[in-house]
Design an enzyme around this catalytic site. Structure first.
Site, short mmCIF file in Angstrom:
data_model
loop_
_atom_site.label_atom_id
_atom_site.label_comp_id
_atom_site.label_asym_id
_atom_site.label_seq_id
_atom_site.Cartn_x
_atom_site.Cartn_y
_atom_site.Cartn_z
N HIS A 183 0.75 -1.10 0.11
CA HIS A 183 0.01 0.01 -0.15
C HIS A 183 0.82 1.25 0.07
O HIS A 183 0.51 2.18 -0.46
CB HIS A 183 -1.14 -0.02 1.20
CG HIS A 183 -2.02 -1.21 1.04
ND1 HIS A 183 -2.27 -2.14 2.11
CD2 HIS A 183 -2.84 -1.39 -0.23
CE1 HIS A 183 -3.27 -2.59 1.56
NE2 HIS A 183 -3.62 -2.45 0.49
N ASP A 202 -5.51 -0.87 -8.42
CA ASP A 202 -5.34 -1.52 -7.41
C ASP A 202 -5.99 -2.79 -7.46
O ASP A 202 -6.95 -3.03 -6.68
CB ASP A 202 -5.30 -0.83 -5.97
CG ASP A 202 -5.09 -1.68 -4.89
OD1 ASP A 202 -4.66 -2.76 -4.81
OD2 ASP A 202 -5.50 -1.31 -3.75
N ASP A 257 -17.94 -0.52 -12.10
CA ASP A 257 -16.74 -1.08 -12.71
C ASP A 257 -15.92 0.08 -13.07
O ASP A 257 -15.98 1.25 -13.74
CB ASP A 257 -17.43 -1.61 -14.26
CG ASP A 257 -16.31 -2.29 -14.99
OD1 ASP A 257 -15.04 -2.17 -14.71
OD2 ASP A 257 -16.83 -3.19 -15.83
N1 SAM Z 1 -3.55 -5.81 -3.11
C1 SAM Z 1 -4.27 -6.63 -4.05
C2 SAM Z 1 -3.53 -7.38 -4.78
O1 SAM Z 1 -2.63 -7.04 -5.70
O2 SAM Z 1 -3.56 -8.85 -4.91
C3 SAM Z 1 -5.56 -5.87 -4.81
C4 SAM Z 1 -6.61 -5.73 -3.77
S1 SAM Z 1 -8.21 -5.14 -4.05
C5 SAM Z 1 -8.75 -6.45 -2.87
C6 SAM Z 1 -8.68 -5.74 -5.88
C7 SAM Z 1 -9.99 -5.22 -5.97
O3 SAM Z 1 -10.07 -5.15 -7.32
C8 SAM Z 1 -11.06 -6.59 -5.66
O4 SAM Z 1 -11.70 -6.08 -4.50
C9 SAM Z 1 -12.00 -6.67 -6.71
O5 SAM Z 1 -13.18 -6.77 -6.43
C10 SAM Z 1 -11.69 -5.42 -7.57
N2 SAM Z 1 -11.83 -5.18 -8.96
C11 SAM Z 1 -11.69 -6.17 -9.94
N3 SAM Z 1 -12.01 -5.85 -11.13
C12 SAM Z 1 -12.43 -4.56 -11.00
C13 SAM Z 1 -13.19 -3.49 -11.85
N4 SAM Z 1 -13.35 -4.16 -13.11
N5 SAM Z 1 -13.53 -2.48 -11.42
C14 SAM Z 1 -13.36 -2.34 -10.00
N6 SAM Z 1 -12.87 -2.73 -9.11
C15 SAM Z 1 -12.52 -4.36 -9.56
#
Ligand code: SAM
Length: 276
Positions: free
Chosen positions: A62, A155, A137
């Protein structure tokens, strides 16, 4: 009886952790969400059986995904995080006094709920008054935003399911359009050991839109191979150079000015991956 969590990093190698217990296990419309408590890393957030963050080492990821772009930019006022539902990146962003608004665009509200409930030390920044949370999204949000953000931080989960489009070259074109004239973007881009083609592909995609594209690295023990990459695209400012005209953030555990510069020094095999 001992209980162990196993995560495959490739078909042939993985990580195991002794667990104290499972705090949450459920399916959202997008993914399987779990929070487990481990002896080594404390609480861990898992999505579809892949570690997203752990209480013990989340600070590396982070701090490095947030402070590198924010300290390279002279005056980051409006920042977007795409994904990032655990809230750790937002927690670091709101440490910057220049930031007036931080927009979190997370597709899965249940990730935010899980993090608020089980990972308060990571999600605490979500309650900052400058934070706006959009359950949407991120691809669509960025496509509809023009000349809005100083910094955009991607992220995301690994490139599966709704995150596939976040790794596509066209998406980086939309990110370019969503940024102001001197904007900077950064994306988490996986392990150069286990995903070299992915690292090279994303770099080429970002580089096809941004005049300055660089890769930097950090060591994250709970992520596959431990060596993690971030790809940064900038319209104007060299992201490897700290903008010393603005106040620096204190109280970090991994990031500092020397680490900022050193993170851009690439081992030869990684340098070869991102050679123009
Ligand atoms: N630090 C982490 C890693 O690299 O493994 C990533 C953490 S964060 C929890 C990732 C987030 O991206 C998830 O909660 C997922 O729901 C979100 N995500 C995936 N695709 C997405 C999209 N198209 N738009 C917004 N959020 C999305």
């Amino acid at each position: 009886m001992e209980l162990w969590y196993t995560e495959k990093h490739t078909a042939n190698v993985g990580m195991i952790c002794k667990i104290r217990g499972t705090l949450l296990r459920k399916r959202s419309p997008y993914q399987e969400i779990a929070v487990i408590d481990t002896e080594q890393f404390g609480r861990m957030l898992l999505l579809d059986g892949i570690v997203q963050t752990t209480v013990a080492d989340e600070f590396v990821y982070h701090e490095m995904i947030a402070h590198v772009p924010l300290n390279a930019h002279p005056n980051p006022r409006k920042v977007a995080v795409i994904g990032g539902g655990d809230g750790g990146t937002i927690r670091e962003i709101v440490k910057h006094d220049t930031v007036e608004k931080a927009v979190l665009v997370e597709i899965d509200a249940e990730v935010i709920e899980a993090s608020r409930r089980y990972l308060p030390e990571i999600s605490c920044g979500l309650d900052d008054e400058r934070v706006e949370i959009l359950i949407a999204d991120g691809i669509e949000h960025i496509r509809q935003s023009k000349n809005v953000y100083d910094v955009i931080i991607i992220d995301s989960t690994d490139p599966v399911g709704p995150a596939v489009g976040l790794f596509a070259p066209e998406f980086y074109g939309s990110v370019y359009e969503a940024l102001k004239d001197d904007g900077i973007m950064v994306a988490q881009t996986e392990s150069p050991y286990y995903e070299p083609e992915q690292v090279a592909r994303v770099f080429t995609g970002v580089n096809s839109h941004f005049p300055i594209t660089k890769l930097y690295l950090a060591h994250i023990p709970s992520y596959s191979s431990g060596l993690w990459s971030f790809t940064i695209g900038s319209k104007k400012h060299d992201p490897a150079v700290i903008n010393r005209g603005k106040p620096q953030v204190c109280g970090t555990k991994y990031y500092n000015a020397d680490v900022h510069t050193a993170a851009f020094a690439l081992p030869e095999f990684v340098r070869q991956l991102v050679k123009p």
